[in-house]
Motif scaffolding. Structure first.
Motif, PDB file in Angstrom:
ATOM      1  N   SER A   1       2.857  -9.819  -3.002  1.00  0.00           N
ATOM      2  CA  SER A   1       4.094  -8.874  -2.905  1.00  0.00           C
ATOM      3  C   SER A   1       4.328  -7.956  -3.957  1.00  0.00           C
ATOM      4  O   SER A   1       4.464  -6.784  -3.975  1.00  0.00           O
ATOM      5  N   LYS A   2       3.983  -8.713  -5.274  1.00  0.00           N
ATOM      6  CA  LYS A   2       4.425  -7.924  -6.569  1.00  0.00           C
ATOM      7  C   LYS A   2       3.206  -7.033  -6.693  1.00  0.00           C
ATOM      8  O   LYS A   2       3.354  -5.801  -7.128  1.00  0.00           O
ATOM      9  N   MET A   3       1.990  -7.164  -6.175  1.00  0.00           N
ATOM     10  CA  MET A   3       0.815  -6.294  -6.471  1.00  0.00           C
ATOM     11  C   MET A   3       0.836  -5.005  -5.558  1.00  0.00           C
ATOM     12  O   MET A   3       0.390  -4.012  -5.633  1.00  0.00           O
ATOM     13  N   GLY A   4       1.450  -5.397  -4.318  1.00  0.00           N
ATOM     14  CA  GLY A   4       1.759  -4.398  -3.207  1.00  0.00           C
ATOM     15  C   GLY A   4       0.643  -4.551  -2.080  1.00  0.00           C
ATOM     16  O   GLY A   4      -0.457  -5.059  -2.499  1.00  0.00           O
TER      17      GLY A   4
ATOM     18  N   LEU B   1       3.947  -0.339  -2.045  1.00  0.00           N
ATOM     19  CA  LEU B   1       3.363  -0.515  -3.605  1.00  0.00           C
ATOM     20  C   LEU B   1       4.425  -0.784  -4.392  1.00  0.00           C
ATOM     21  O   LEU B   1       4.230  -0.592  -5.867  1.00  0.00           O
ATOM     22  N   CYS B   2       5.592  -1.142  -4.220  1.00  0.00           N
ATOM     23  CA  CYS B   2       6.697  -1.562  -5.231  1.00  0.00           C
ATOM     24  C   CYS B   2       7.271  -0.241  -5.944  1.00  0.00           C
ATOM     25  O   CYS B   2       7.798  -0.678  -7.024  1.00  0.00           O
TER      26      CYS B   2
ATOM     27  N   LYS C   1       8.558  -8.004   0.818  1.00  0.00           N
ATOM     28  CA  LYS C   1       8.750  -9.632   0.227  1.00  0.00           C
ATOM     29  C   LYS C   1       7.955 -10.534   0.641  1.00  0.00           C
ATOM     30  O   LYS C   1       7.194 -10.424   1.927  1.00  0.00           O
ATOM     31  N   ALA C   2       7.639 -11.795   0.076  1.00  0.00           N
ATOM     32  CA  ALA C   2       6.745 -12.719   0.616  1.00  0.00           C
ATOM     33  C   ALA C   2       7.175 -13.390   1.836  1.00  0.00           C
ATOM     34  O   ALA C   2       8.275 -13.465   2.184  1.00  0.00           O
TER      35      ALA C   2
ATOM     36  N   SER D   1      -4.882  -5.285  -0.544  1.00  0.00           N
ATOM     37  CA  SER D   1      -4.043  -5.780  -1.582  1.00  0.00           C
ATOM     38  C   SER D   1      -4.248  -4.751  -2.483  1.00  0.00           C
ATOM     39  O   SER D   1      -5.113  -4.215  -2.721  1.00  0.00           O
ATOM     40  N   GLY D   2      -2.868  -4.366  -3.051  1.00  0.00           N
ATOM     41  CA  GLY D   2      -2.974  -3.364  -3.985  1.00  0.00           C
ATOM     42  C   GLY D   2      -3.484  -3.760  -5.397  1.00  0.00           C
ATOM     43  O   GLY D   2      -3.845  -2.875  -6.268  1.00  0.00           O
ATOM     44  N   GLU D   3      -3.860  -5.119  -5.369  1.00  0.00           N
ATOM     45  CA  GLU D   3      -4.388  -5.684  -6.733  1.00  0.00           C
ATOM     46  C   GLU D   3      -5.694  -4.833  -7.009  1.00  0.00           C
ATOM     47  O   GLU D   3      -6.054  -4.530  -8.319  1.00  0.00           O
TER      48      GLU D   3
END
Length: 414
Positions: free
Chosen positions: A176-179, A227-228, A266-267, A291-293
């Motif tokens: 979720s944080k990585m988008g 992507l937050c 969100k998760a 995953s945006g990571e």
């Protein structure tokens, strides 16, 4: 009673327009939202009411049909930032009702109407379509089949027209944080919609986002980016609808560049769907969740490019006023140039007419004068060379070669 301003009885054109102008209700009142409502609140209310009054669920009910048109008309005003601002400032007088676009539900159209819609689409007329009310109702009741989809994996399937395939994705806190990004593409000429549903408390699903596929070369694709940070979407149909001439098409080109309603997930478990938007045939597609990571560089580039587009849109708005002013001056100069050319030609013609009036010889017509000149020229030539002309007449005519009598010397052989 039918909804105010949308009577189902036939009326004369003038009477209908006047009555429609007087009885139109406030769009905020129709959708049951306040003037300070967000775009997401307006969209959620519209989809709920459109589902309630949709013709598929209310066949042979003119009241529901009128309400559906009124709800759609109100949403078309409030969903467009420019039209909403115009309405808030000046009311219905600032809204051109004839330019409002309606989203068509192909499942509610008959075969003939669907063929006409397909024909107009082939001719390049942009036709906005909406998700079938049957699909939305099944999702809202929680009676759809959902298939699990893992990050980094892709699935290739075929969806029938006006049907949808649903997929669930489990998102962790880190993801979720990585988008994340959901992408769908098709190598055929398939049209489809990428949908995102929010889960209701009763277990049902309500439509929150949708992206229409766009064709680039031989590939049609659609994507959602969470992507937050604010990510923008580009709705080309709004730009095309606002364009009335080539200049307007240029200056309105970035009007469809609008922020997405949801920037991050969100998760938890999230639901996506692929909806077949073709008129007559199924759509083959490939869907994947990323995953945006693994795309940190691309995230930075996307943010920078979209910031440049926003700056360019502001710059384009300022440039339009300058361009219109210079264009008006150029048009005036062009008109003056043409006028000056006509006036100068007229003055020179008058001057030549005055010059020709200084004579005592009556004017001759061009045909008679030219014939006299030709006859006098022939006479002078005959006088100068009379002997030559007589000699040419007295000269004996040459015999043709095939009439010559050839003498043959017949000698006795030795």
């Amino acid at each position: 009673m039918p909804a105010p301003g949308f009577s189902s009885k036939p009326e004369k054109k003038g009477e209908s327009a006047a009555k429609h102008q007087q009885q139109r209700r406030d769009p905020y009142e129709v959708l049951g939202v306040s003037c300070n409502s967000t775009d997401q609140e307006i969209k959620s209310s519209y989809r709920r009411m459109a589902l309630k009054y949709h013709p598929d669920k209310n066949q042979n009910d003119p009241i529901a049909a009128d309400m559906f048109q009124e709800v759609t008309y109100s949403y078309n005003i409030l969903s467009d930032p420019d039209k909403r601002r115009q309405y808030d400032t000046s009311g219905f007088e600032a809204i051109d009702s004839e330019s409002q676009e309606l989203e068509l539900d192909l499942s509610s159209l008959g075969t003939v109407n669907t063929m006409f819609a397909a024909l107009f689409s082939k001719l390049g007329v942009p036709i906005k379509t909406t998700v079938s009310a049957t699909v939305l109702e099944e999702a809202l009741n929680g009676s759809v089949t959902v298939q699990s989809l893992q990050f980094g994996n892709s699935l290739c399937r075929k969806v029938e027209k006006q049907c949808a395939h649903f997929y669930s994705v489990d998102v962790t806190e880190n993801e979720s944080k990585m988008g994340l990004v959901c992408r769908v593409h098709s190598r055929g000429r398939s049209k489809f919609k990428l949908l995102y549903f929010e889960q209701e408390d009763n277990g049902g699903l309500s439509l929150a986002l949708q992206e229409d596929s766009t064709k680039t070369g031989k590939v049609s694709s659609a994507g959602m980016f969470f992507l937050c940070f604010p990510v923008y979407r580009f709705d080309q149909t709004k730009s095309m609808a606002a364009a009335k001439d080539p200049d307007s098409a240029f200056f309105r080109k970035l009007d469809g560049f609008q922020p997405c309603e949801i920037n991050e997930l969100k998760a938890g478990t999230h639901i996506f769907a692929v909806y077949g938007d073709n008129f007559f045939r199924s759509a083959t597609y490939t869907i994947e969740i990323l995953s945006g990571e693994a795309f940190s560089t691309e995230k930075d580039k996307l943010r920078d490019v979209e910031a440049e587009i926003l700056a360019k849109r502001v710059e384009l708005s300022k440039f339009e006023s300058e361009y219109r002013e210079v264009l008006a001056q150029f048009t005036d100069m062009t008109k003056r140039y043409a006028k000056e050319v006509e006036e100068i030609d007229e003055l020179l013609r008058k001057r030549n007419t005055i010059h020709e009036s200084y004579t005592t010889v009556p004017p001759l017509s061009r045909s008679s004068s030219s014939s006299k000149i030709r006859s006098s020229f022939k006479g002078s030539v005959a006088e100068e060379h009379p002997a030559k002309e007589k000699k040419s007449r007295d000269r004996p005519r040459k015999k043709k070669w095939f009439k010559l009598h050839l003498k043959v010397d017949k000698r006795k052989p030795c």
